[in-house]
Scaffold this active site. Structure first.
Site, short mmCIF file in Angstrom:
data_model
loop_
_atom_site.label_atom_id
_atom_site.label_comp_id
_atom_site.label_asym_id
_atom_site.label_seq_id
_atom_site.Cartn_x
_atom_site.Cartn_y
_atom_site.Cartn_z
N ARG A 1 -22.15 6.83 8.92
CA ARG A 1 -21.37 5.64 8.55
C ARG A 1 -21.35 4.69 9.75
O ARG A 1 -21.10 5.13 10.87
CB ARG A 1 -19.95 6.09 8.19
N PHE B 1 -4.39 9.89 17.15
CA PHE B 1 -5.74 10.36 16.88
C PHE B 1 -5.87 10.48 15.35
O PHE B 1 -5.62 9.49 14.68
CB PHE B 1 -6.05 11.58 17.75
N ALA C 1 3.94 -1.18 9.84
CA ALA C 1 3.37 -2.04 8.81
C ALA C 1 2.11 -2.74 9.30
O ALA C 1 2.08 -3.25 10.42
CB ALA C 1 4.40 -3.08 8.37
N LYS D 1 -5.19 -3.76 16.96
CA LYS D 1 -4.41 -2.79 17.77
C LYS D 1 -4.52 -3.16 19.25
O LYS D 1 -3.52 -3.14 19.98
CB LYS D 1 -4.91 -1.37 17.53
N TYR E 1 -9.88 -4.47 12.44
CA TYR E 1 -8.67 -3.63 12.40
C TYR E 1 -8.35 -3.10 13.80
O TYR E 1 -7.23 -3.21 14.30
CB TYR E 1 -8.86 -2.45 11.42
N ASN F 1 0.84 -1.20 0.00
CA ASN F 1 0.00 0.00 0.00
C ASN F 1 0.87 1.25 0.00
O ASN F 1 0.59 2.23 0.68
CB ASN F 1 -0.94 -0.01 1.22
N SER G 1 -3.57 3.13 18.11
CA SER G 1 -4.62 4.03 17.64
C SER G 1 -5.60 4.35 18.76
O SER G 1 -5.82 3.53 19.66
CB SER G 1 -5.36 3.32 16.50
#
Ligand code: UDP
Length: 335
Positions: A292, A178, A81, A153, A149, A35, A124
């Protein structure tokens, strides 16, 4: 210090490599370019006048990683990564768990073999989950998330904390980011995702460049002052400098330490849109659409610990973030 940076060709990784090189450290980039683009290495060289070592490898590949560690004495690792698209992680949870957890554990195993004991992890604010009140403080329970995801973390923070318990001479800094936005002042590095962007600022950049028709603001009926979500946006260069400070701290400390990197202030999506319009003297077409799934109404950091422990505070303004984002998006659209 010789610092191995996984994901060093990515958005935050590349800015961090620039700060490392400018501060006199050596950087060894490990990136599989899944990516990121190879020319980022050239761009880092253009900005800093130094070319970082680069290994195009997947960091779950232990043998390849060992070769990178054998190439020079690595003093510390900064681990960026990982797969990072929230929506995609909901559709492909196994890929996310396999990739993000495997790469971290492989990295720790290889670090152990080579006697490397300093680890900075790209965590995160998602680890605070939906139930903590904002501003988020590091001593709040950080054991929940709303996507696979985010769970990676949470789990990696757990793995690192357990690893430190078993290896008290190891140092793991868990940097809880953030919302990083903005780009390098050269216009050469920035957030340039493949396909249609999921995140707000790269989406705004493509709308401003005329590559996308309009921005859809996800939800206008949240319990916030203008009805749109509030986040703590910080400049990516401030975030990169935070890694440098964490590295300096880790050099003479042991243990696991979670630290927020944010400005300590929330602004709404609409406020950011208007700040972008003012900073760049343009009108941005937008509509208010439905919410969302998974978005929280509002959160921002308590940024005190980073200041106390690392001597770090964010210094760039929202205007800087909007101007540099547009500069990068404009240049990228011309290519
Ligand atoms: N957002 C939006 N339109 C978009 C992308 C994002 O309104 O096309 C909003 C999103 O609902 C959230 C904020 O922008 O309130 C930041 O979203 P982003 O995906 O950049 O980061 P997140 O906070 O979800 O990690």
């Amino acid at each position: 210090m010789n610092v191995l940076v996984t994901g060093g060709a990515g958005y935050i990784g590349s800015h961090t490599v620039v700060e490392l090189l400018n501060a006199g450290h050596e950087a060894v980039i490990v990136d599989d370019l899944s990516n990121a683009k190879a020319d980022v290495i050239d761009r880092i060289e253009t900005i800093t006048g130094k070319r970082p070592a680069f290994h195009q490898i997947d960091c779950a590949d232990g043998a390849a990683l060992r070769r990178a560690f054998a190439s020079c004495k690595i003093d510390a690792v900064i681990h960026f990564a990982g797969f990072k698209a929230v929506g995609e992680s909901v559709r492909k949870p196994l890929q996310y768990y396999r990739n993000n957890l495997d790469s971290t554990m492989t990295l720790l195993e290889v670090m152990e073999e080579f006697g490397c004991k300093k680890f900075i992890f790209s965590s995160s604010a998602t680890v605070y989950g939906p139930n903590n009140p904002h501003p988020y403080k590091e001593d709040m329970p950080a054991i929940q998330s709303s996507s696979p995801y985010g769970w990676t973390k949470v789990m990696i923070e757990r793995i690192l904390t357990d690893y430190v318990t078993a290896h008290p001479d190891f140092c793991a800094i868990l940097l809880r980011y953030f919302n990083p936005i903005g780009a390098h002042e050269s216009g050469l590095l920035g957030d340039d995702p493949n396909g249609i962007p999921n995140n707000l600022m790269p989406y705004i950049g493509r709308v401003a460049a005329g590559q996308l028709e309009k921005l859809t603001i996800f939800g206008g009926d949240y319990p916030t002052p203008d009805g749109t979500c509030q986040r703590d946006y910080l400049h990516v260069v401030d975030l990169a400098v935070g890694h440098l400070k964490a590295l300096e701290y880790a050099a003479d400390h042991t243990g696991a330490e979670a630290i927020n990197l944010g400005t300590g202030h929330g602004i709404s999506v609409l406020e950011l849109v208007h700040a972008f319009e003012t900073a760049n003297q343009m009108k941005l077409p937008y509509v208010i659409g439905p919410r969302r799934d998974g978005d929280l109404p509002a959160f921002w950091a308590d940024a005190q610990k980073a200041e106390t422990i690392l001597g770090w505070t964010a210094t760039h303004s929202v205007e800087d973030m909007c101007r540099s984002s547009w500069e990068f998006a404009r240049k990228s659209a011309e290519q």
